[in-house]
Structure formats: C-alpha cells, structure tokens
Write a protein that holds these residues in place. Sequence first.
Motif, mmCIF file in Angstrom:
data_model
loop_
_atom_site.group_PDB
_atom_site.id
_atom_site.type_symbol
_atom_site.label_atom_id
_atom_site.label_comp_id
_atom_site.label_asym_id
_atom_site.label_seq_id
_atom_site.Cartn_x
_atom_site.Cartn_y
_atom_site.Cartn_z
ATOM 1 N N ALA A 60 0.822 -1.345 -0.194
ATOM 2 C CA ALA A 60 -0.158 0.000 0.235
ATOM 3 C C ALA A 60 0.825 1.235 0.006
ATOM 4 C CB ALA A 60 -0.864 0.112 1.168
ATOM 5 N N GLY A 61 2.233 1.020 0.079
ATOM 6 C CA GLY A 61 3.105 2.266 0.144
ATOM 7 C C GLY A 61 3.584 2.748 1.188
ATOM 8 N N THR A 62 3.279 2.070 2.227
ATOM 9 C CA THR A 62 3.458 2.572 3.717
ATOM 10 C C THR A 62 4.129 1.336 4.346
ATOM 11 O OG1 THR A 62 2.396 3.681 5.523
ATOM 12 C CG2 THR A 62 1.061 1.931 4.543
ATOM 13 N N SER A 63 4.170 1.881 5.994
ATOM 14 C CA SER A 63 4.844 0.887 6.704
ATOM 15 C C SER A 63 3.923 0.844 7.874
ATOM 16 C CB SER A 63 6.431 1.135 6.971
ATOM 17 O OG SER A 63 6.183 2.523 7.701
ATOM 18 N N LEU A 64 4.167 -0.202 8.727
ATOM 19 C CA LEU A 64 3.530 -0.156 10.284
ATOM 20 C C LEU A 64 3.867 1.010 11.033
ATOM 21 C CD1 LEU A 64 3.628 -3.977 11.250
ATOM 22 C CD2 LEU A 64 2.051 -2.500 9.653
ATOM 23 N N GLY A 65 5.052 1.423 11.008
ATOM 24 C CA GLY A 65 5.305 2.657 11.809
ATOM 25 C C GLY A 65 4.799 3.917 11.465
ATOM 26 N N ALA A 66 4.592 4.043 9.868
ATOM 27 C CA ALA A 66 3.876 4.999 9.117
ATOM 28 C C ALA A 66 2.478 5.279 9.753
ATOM 29 C CB ALA A 66 4.201 5.373 7.968
ATOM 30 N N ILE A 67 1.767 3.834 9.701
ATOM 31 C CA ILE A 67 0.280 4.028 9.860
ATOM 32 C C ILE A 67 0.290 4.517 11.438
ATOM 33 C CG2 ILE A 67 -1.753 2.471 10.238
ATOM 34 C CD1 ILE A 67 -0.450 0.965 7.827
ATOM 35 N N VAL A 68 0.888 4.009 12.282
ATOM 36 C CA VAL A 68 0.818 4.264 13.847
ATOM 37 C C VAL A 68 1.022 5.712 14.190
ATOM 38 C CG1 VAL A 68 1.959 3.828 15.925
ATOM 39 C CG2 VAL A 68 1.740 2.034 14.700
ATOM 40 N N HIS A 69 1.938 6.218 13.390
ATOM 41 C CA HIS A 69 2.371 7.552 13.684
ATOM 42 C C HIS A 69 1.123 8.654 12.992
ATOM 43 C CE1 HIS A 69 6.169 7.839 15.436
ATOM 44 N NE2 HIS A 69 6.479 6.892 14.596
ATOM 45 N N ALA A 70 0.409 7.974 11.991
ATOM 46 C CA ALA A 70 -0.356 8.650 11.369
ATOM 47 C C ALA A 70 -1.695 8.893 12.305
ATOM 48 C CB ALA A 70 -0.794 8.338 10.066
ATOM 49 N N LEU A 71 -2.062 7.619 12.798
ATOM 50 C CA LEU A 71 -3.247 7.461 13.735
ATOM 51 C C LEU A 71 -3.089 8.320 14.897
ATOM 52 C CD1 LEU A 71 -3.939 3.685 13.511
ATOM 53 C CD2 LEU A 71 -5.232 5.667 12.171
ATOM 54 N N LYS A 72 -1.870 8.270 15.591
ATOM 55 C CA LYS A 72 -1.628 9.068 16.653
ATOM 56 C C LYS A 72 -1.527 10.481 16.498
ATOM 57 C CE LYS A 72 1.787 7.305 19.489
ATOM 58 N NZ LYS A 72 1.081 7.034 20.609
ATOM 59 N N ALA A 73 -1.362 10.842 15.361
ATOM 60 C CA ALA A 73 -1.228 12.416 14.804
ATOM 61 C C ALA A 73 -2.853 12.737 14.822
ATOM 62 C CB ALA A 73 -0.375 12.564 13.697
ATOM 63 N N LEU A 74 -3.617 11.876 14.189
ATOM 64 C CA LEU A 74 -5.042 12.130 14.324
ATOM 65 C C LEU A 74 -5.512 12.143 15.560
ATOM 66 C CD1 LEU A 74 -7.380 12.445 12.610
ATOM 67 C CD2 LEU A 74 -7.783 9.980 12.220
ATOM 68 N N ALA A 75 -5.279 11.333 16.486
ATOM 69 C CA ALA A 75 -5.811 11.472 17.788
ATOM 70 C C ALA A 75 -5.558 12.667 18.405
ATOM 71 C CB ALA A 75 -5.226 10.326 18.600
ATOM 72 N N ALA A 76 -4.087 13.204 18.217
ATOM 73 C CA ALA A 76 -3.838 14.440 18.944
ATOM 74 C C ALA A 76 -4.458 15.689 18.447
ATOM 75 C CB ALA A 76 -2.179 14.513 18.735
ATOM 76 N N ASP A 77 -4.545 15.430 17.185
ATOM 77 C CA ASP A 77 -5.315 16.550 16.332
ATOM 78 C C ASP A 77 -6.541 16.598 16.923
ATOM 79 O OD1 ASP A 77 -5.567 18.931 14.307
ATOM 80 O OD2 ASP A 77 -6.962 17.465 13.289
ATOM 81 N N LEU A 78 -7.273 15.730 16.810
ATOM 82 C CA LEU A 78 -9.240 15.600 17.505
ATOM 83 C C LEU A 78 -8.963 15.923 18.769
ATOM 84 C CD1 LEU A 78 -10.246 12.532 15.368
ATOM 85 C CD2 LEU A 78 -10.595 14.832 14.964
ATOM 86 N N ALA A 79 -8.262 15.286 19.609
ATOM 87 C CA ALA A 79 -8.105 15.773 21.240
ATOM 88 C C ALA A 79 -6.888 15.871 21.786
ATOM 89 C CB ALA A 79 -9.078 14.411 21.695
ATOM 90 N N PRO A 80 -6.251 16.973 21.705
ATOM 91 C CA PRO A 80 -4.890 17.209 22.129
ATOM 92 C C PRO A 80 -4.409 16.691 23.424
ATOM 93 C CG PRO A 80 -5.932 19.256 21.534
ATOM 94 C CD PRO A 80 -7.120 18.357 21.204
ATOM 95 N N GLU A 81 -5.659 16.513 24.356
ATOM 96 C CA GLU A 81 -5.378 15.944 25.812
ATOM 97 C C GLU A 81 -5.239 14.542 25.870
ATOM 98 O OE1 GLU A 81 -8.185 17.889 28.382
ATOM 99 O OE2 GLU A 81 -7.200 20.018 28.166
ATOM 100 N N SER A 82 -5.490 13.868 24.766
ATOM 101 C CA SER A 82 -5.469 12.353 24.772
ATOM 102 C C SER A 82 -4.239 11.902 24.927
ATOM 103 C CB SER A 82 -6.231 11.889 23.290
ATOM 104 O OG SER A 82 -5.440 12.284 22.425
ATOM 105 N N GLU A 83 -4.239 10.551 25.437
ATOM 106 C CA GLU A 83 -2.951 9.894 25.614
ATOM 107 C C GLU A 83 -3.001 8.599 24.565
ATOM 108 O OE1 GLU A 83 -1.945 10.964 30.361
ATOM 109 O OE2 GLU A 83 -2.626 8.757 29.666
ATOM 110 N N THR A 84 -2.038 8.380 24.122
ATOM 111 C CA THR A 84 -1.876 7.212 23.227
ATOM 112 C C THR A 84 -0.752 6.306 23.504
ATOM 113 O OG1 THR A 84 -0.454 8.349 21.527
ATOM 114 C CG2 THR A 84 -2.942 8.490 21.267
#
Length: 239
Positions: A60-84
């Motif tokens: 798919a042109g990505t990696s597990l690490g990249a997917i993890v970082h993207a999901l974590k960045a999305l969580a931080a963007d939606l809820a900056p006070e969230s912990e992941t």
Amino acid sequence: MSLAHATTLAPTVVRSTAPAASAPAPSTQQGRNLRAVPEGTEARGFVLYVGIDDAKAAAAGTSLGAIVHALKALAADLAPESETYAAVALAPQGAGGRDVDVVRLALQDPSALARHREADTEEELDRAHAGVVIDISRKRLILDNDSVGLTYKEFELLQYLVLREGRTIDRAELISSLWKAGDDDAPNERTIDVHVRRLRAKLGRYEDIVRTVRGVGYRFDRHADVSIRHAAAHSPDFI
C-alpha cells in the motif's frame, strides 16, 4: 493458530500531563452503537485493533510505523489532551488466521481469547469423537476424526436433510430449495439421485444416515454415533 505476542513501539508513545476533560454525554444515536457502561464506572478510552502485516503495508506504499504515527497524530489533532499507546503484535512466520485476530489474541482481548479456547476445545472433541460429526456452524463433515472434503452442494444437501431430521424430503423440494431456477448444474428429479449417491459415497460406512424412502425421497436418520453441531439459527421448519 498459535497465540501471538505483542511488542511495544516505545518511540510512538505520546502522553500528556494535562488532566483529562470530562467527556460529553453521547447522543441518543451514539448510545445505540456503544456498549453499555456498568453503573459506577466511566469510559476512559478505547482500543482500536488494526490488522495488517509488513507486506500488505508495503504494497500500500506505507509501513506499520507510518500508520501508527498517522493514527496517533490524528488522535492528537482531534483531542490534544488524549494519551496514546501503540504495540505491534508478533506471530510466528506462516501462522494462519486473520491479521486482526492475531492482534486481538496478542493483546489479550477477552472475547478473542474465549473464542480461541473454544476452538481448541472443539478440536479436542473432534479428535476424541469416533463416528460422524456434522458441524453445521462451521460447514464441515468429520468421519472417525478425519475431515471429509464435501463440495458446497454436497454439504448443503446433507445440511438440508439434517435440519429436517425425521421428515422425508421429496426430490422436487431438494431441487427447488438448493438450486436456483436457470442454474446450469440444476438436476432434475431423476438426476438428483446422482448427487445423493456421491454424498453417500463420501459418507462411507455411515452412508445409511441418508436413507431412501422408496417412491418419495430422502430422509436423515440419526445414529447413536452421529453428533450434530448446530449454528445459532434454528431449522426453518421450526418457528
């Protein structure tokens, strides 16, 4: 499938020291889709299981690490006070099973563990049960501890008779129920006997559980050495 284990991705852990804000009450529509929270408890977060291996991620042109970082960045963007917190599920090379199921087992998901133990128990029962096991829930036939390779139509034919145990089914009903009008392989009332003979041949010494009622049709006759595992759905003959 052997039980996998998990390894944490330490560099991807992101935490905030700010106090968590109280979550707003879910709307009525949201409430229908969420599992009820027992009285005296509160929701503190959620788990998202993602099933994908290195090869699929690379394709798919990505990696597990990249997917993890993207999901974590999305969580931080939606809820900056969230912990992941992220973890990678590992399994032996060549281990079978769906990726997401491996992840759930590795992370000790209770429902996944329960199904895993249930599957192990069923396999032990299969090995211990000499005779016939007709497993409706998993679409399989086991004779004297050996799995029998039935075609889709052969199992459908056997299942149709089993679910109507004790009732004689005429050939016309078998054809109309198991084949659609216009199917190229649809038999007529004379050739339905060929399908039954093929099924009986695979049943071997247990062939008489599918009994011929002369001039009428066929009936499933249960023997003492026949075990049936039903699916959640009941026979359509019983409402």
